[in-house]
Design a protein around this motif. Sequence first.
Motif, short mmCIF file in Angstrom:
data_model
loop_
_atom_site.label_atom_id
_atom_site.label_comp_id
_atom_site.label_asym_id
_atom_site.label_seq_id
_atom_site.Cartn_x
_atom_site.Cartn_y
_atom_site.Cartn_z
N ARG A 20 40.45 45.36 49.37
CA ARG A 20 40.58 43.90 49.38
C ARG A 20 39.42 43.24 48.65
O ARG A 20 39.59 42.25 47.93
CB ARG A 20 40.63 43.40 50.83
CG ARG A 20 41.97 43.68 51.50
CD ARG A 20 41.93 43.39 52.98
NE ARG A 20 41.49 42.04 53.26
CZ ARG A 20 40.96 41.66 54.42
NH1 ARG A 20 40.79 42.54 55.39
NH2 ARG A 20 40.59 40.42 54.61
N LYS A 21 38.23 43.83 48.83
CA LYS A 21 37.08 43.24 48.15
C LYS A 21 37.19 43.41 46.65
O LYS A 21 36.82 42.51 45.88
CB LYS A 21 35.78 43.88 48.67
CG LYS A 21 35.37 43.29 49.99
CD LYS A 21 34.00 43.76 50.42
CE LYS A 21 33.51 42.98 51.62
NZ LYS A 21 32.38 43.65 52.28
N ASN A 43 39.63 40.93 45.37
CA ASN A 43 38.98 39.63 45.37
C ASN A 43 38.09 39.46 44.15
O ASN A 43 38.18 38.45 43.43
CB ASN A 43 38.15 39.50 46.65
CG ASN A 43 37.46 38.16 46.74
OD1 ASN A 43 38.07 37.13 46.46
ND2 ASN A 43 36.18 38.17 47.10
N MET A 45 40.24 39.20 40.84
CA MET A 45 40.95 37.93 40.66
C MET A 45 40.00 36.78 40.40
O MET A 45 40.26 35.91 39.57
CB MET A 45 41.83 37.63 41.88
CG MET A 45 42.96 38.60 42.10
SD MET A 45 43.90 39.03 40.63
CE MET A 45 44.79 37.50 40.37
N THR A 46 38.86 36.77 41.11
CA THR A 46 37.88 35.72 40.85
C THR A 46 37.40 35.80 39.40
O THR A 46 37.31 34.78 38.70
CB THR A 46 36.68 35.85 41.81
OG1 THR A 46 37.19 35.96 43.14
CG2 THR A 46 35.78 34.65 41.73
N THR A 73 40.06 34.38 36.98
CA THR A 73 40.11 32.92 36.82
C THR A 73 38.95 32.45 35.95
O THR A 73 39.11 31.53 35.14
CB THR A 73 40.05 32.19 38.18
OG1 THR A 73 38.80 32.48 38.81
CG2 THR A 73 41.18 32.60 39.08
N PHE A 74 37.80 33.10 36.10
CA PHE A 74 36.65 32.74 35.27
C PHE A 74 36.95 33.00 33.80
O PHE A 74 36.65 32.18 32.92
CB PHE A 74 35.42 33.53 35.75
CG PHE A 74 34.18 33.23 34.97
CD1 PHE A 74 33.58 31.98 35.06
CD2 PHE A 74 33.60 34.20 34.17
CE1 PHE A 74 32.43 31.69 34.34
CE2 PHE A 74 32.45 33.92 33.45
CZ PHE A 74 31.86 32.66 33.54
N CYS A 77 39.88 33.04 32.40
CA CYS A 77 40.83 32.01 31.94
C CYS A 77 40.07 30.78 31.48
O CYS A 77 40.33 30.22 30.41
CB CYS A 77 41.78 31.60 33.06
SG CYS A 77 43.06 32.80 33.39
N ALA A 78 39.11 30.33 32.31
CA ALA A 78 38.35 29.13 31.96
C ALA A 78 37.60 29.36 30.65
O ALA A 78 37.61 28.51 29.76
CB ALA A 78 37.38 28.78 33.08
N ALA A 99 38.38 31.42 28.24
CA ALA A 99 39.32 31.49 27.13
C ALA A 99 39.72 30.10 26.66
O ALA A 99 39.74 29.81 25.45
CB ALA A 99 40.56 32.28 27.54
#
Lengths: 283, 327
Positions: free
Chosen positions: A8-9, A12, A15-16, A19-20, A22-23, A25
Motif C-alpha cells: 500500500r505504501k 501511495n 500515485m503521488t 500526479t506530480f 502530470c503537473a 508535464a
Amino acid sequence: MIDPLRYRKVVNGVMTGATFICALAVLAILFAILGYIVAQGIAALNIDFLTKLPKPVGESGGGIAHAIVGSMLLIGIAILLGLPSGILAGLYLAEFGKNKLGRFIEFVTDILAGTPSIIVGIFAYTLIVLPMKRFSAFAGGAALALIMIPIITRTTQEIIQLVPQTLREGALALGAPQWRVTLGVVLRSAAGGVATGVMLAIARVAGETAPLLFTALGSHHWSTALDRPVASLTVTIYDYAKAPYDDWHAQAWAGALVLVMMIGMTNLAVRLFTHSRYSGTHP
Amino acid sequence: MSSLALRDNEQSGLMARWSRSRHRWSDVLFRRLTACFALSILILLVWMLITLALNARQALARFGWGFLWGRTWDPVREQFGALPFVYGTIVSSTLALCIAVPLSLGVAIFLSEHAPRGWENVVAFLVDTLAAIPSVIYGLWGIFILSPALRNYIEPWLASTFGFLPLFQGPPYGIGMLAGGIILAIMVLPIITAVSRDVLQAVPNTQREAALSLGATRWETTRVVLAHARAGLTGAVILGLGRAIGETMAVTMVIGNRPEISYSLFDPSYTIASVIANEFNEATYELYVQALIELGLILFLVTLIVNAVARLLVWSVTRRTREVQRV
C-alpha cells in the motif's frame, strides 16, 4: 509473499509521484509553447512592425499597425455593446435572481458561454452582414459582444454576491430606494471586482478568430470605418500562417508575440487587482 | 415563543410592504429593467437556434436525415454529406480526451490533495495561462513546431512500434488527425483541470478525515475523495468534450482539411467547425451556404446538450456540498 502494508505504501508513493509528473508535464507544455512564441516572435519584432502597414508580397519589412488598431476598434465596439447588458443581467441574477427563473437563466448563461465561437460568427453573419450586404467592423464587434455578455454576466453575479448583506441593509435603513442601493452602494463597492471580470472578458475576446472570419473579414489597409471590413491581429496571424511565404510566417510569430503580451498583461493586471476587497472569484 | 416569532414575521412583512410601497414605481422599474437584460440572454439563445434553422431550411428540406450519413462532400456537384466531418469531430475530440483526461485529473489531484502550500496557486495560475493563449496561436505552434516534430520523430516511431494497428499506418504527414487531437488535448487541459479542482475542493474535509483516521494512505484517501466527486469529475470531462467539439481555428490549421474517412490517425481529416471556417466565405451558391449553416446547427445542438449535461453534473457535486457546509 508481499507485505500488504508495504504494498500500500508503494502504491501511495507511485500515485503521488504520478500526479506530480502530470503537473510537471503540463508546465513543460506551457513553457514549450510560450518559449517558441518568444523565441520566434522576437526575431521579426521591431518598431516598423508595430507602426507600419504591410508591404506587398515579396518585399520584406512592413508591419501590422492596421491590425492592432483594428483589434482595438473591434474590442471597443464589443465593450460598448456587451458591457451594459452583461452587468445589468449579472445584477439581476445576484440581487433578484434567487428564484427558479434566476437559476434557470444562470444555467442558460453558462451554456451560452460554452457555445462554439464560430456559431456566434454565423449568427452575426445572418443577422448583420446579410441585411447590410457587406462585411463590417460593426458585425465583428457585435459577434465579440455576444461572446462577452455571458462571461461578464456570470463574473458580475459572483462578485456582487460577495458584497456583505449589512451594506445593503445599512443603505436601505437610511431610506434609500432599492435601485439606488443596488447601483450606488452595492455595485459601487464591488466596482473593482466587476472591472476584473470585464478585463477577463476582454482578454478572452481579444484572442477570438473564428467569429471574425465572416463578419469583420480582414483587410490589408487602414480602416476605422464601422461599416467596412477591418483587420484584426488574430485573423492577420491566421492569414499569414497559412500563406506560403517565410517572411509572412516570421511576421505571424511576431504578431502572436504581440497578442500574447497584450493578453498576458491584461491577465496580470487582473491578478494584481484581485487582492482588493470583494474581488476574488472564489468566496 | 412561537407567537413572538410569528409577530416578528408579521412585523418584518409589514415593514417590507411599507418600504416597497414607498419606492414602488422606481424600484419595480429597475427590477424589471435588469430582469429584461437577464431574460435577453435566454432569448438570445433561442433566437440563435431559430436563425440558424431558418437559414438552413432549404438544406434541411432537401437532404433530410440523410445529411448526417452522406459520405460525399462535393460542392461542385451539389452533393453534401456530413459524415466525414461528424467522424472527424468525434474522433479528434475522443483522441483529445484520451490524452487530456488522465493528465488533467493528475494535475487536479496534485493541486487539491498533494501540492505543498504555496505551490498550489502558482501551478494553478500557470495552468490557467494555458487557457489564455488564443486558439490561432495554438494553430501557429501546431503548424510550425508540433507537426514537424510529429512527421520526423513521433509518427515514424509510432509506426515502427505499433504499426500492426490500423491506427498507425500510412505515411507520416505530420498534419492530420493526430496533430489535431494533440492540439485539442492541450487546449481542453486547463478547463478540465480547473473544474475538477473546484469539484475536488468541494468534497467535505470530513470525508478525508474519516478515511485517514481509518488508517488509509494518502492515495487511498484520494480514492475516497474521487469516489465522492465522481459525478462532478464526469461533468468536468464532458465540459472539456464540449470545448473540443466546438474548437475551430487551431484544429483547422493542423488537421489537414480533407473530407475523407480514414482509420489511420496519420491521415488528414476534417471537422464540422473547420469546414465552416474554411468554406463559408467561399460558398458560391445558396444551397452550399445552407448546407454549411446546417452543419453549424448540428454543432450548436450537440454542444448545447453536452454543456447542459456537464453543468448539471458539476452542480450536483458543488451545490450539494455548499448546502451541507451551510447547515
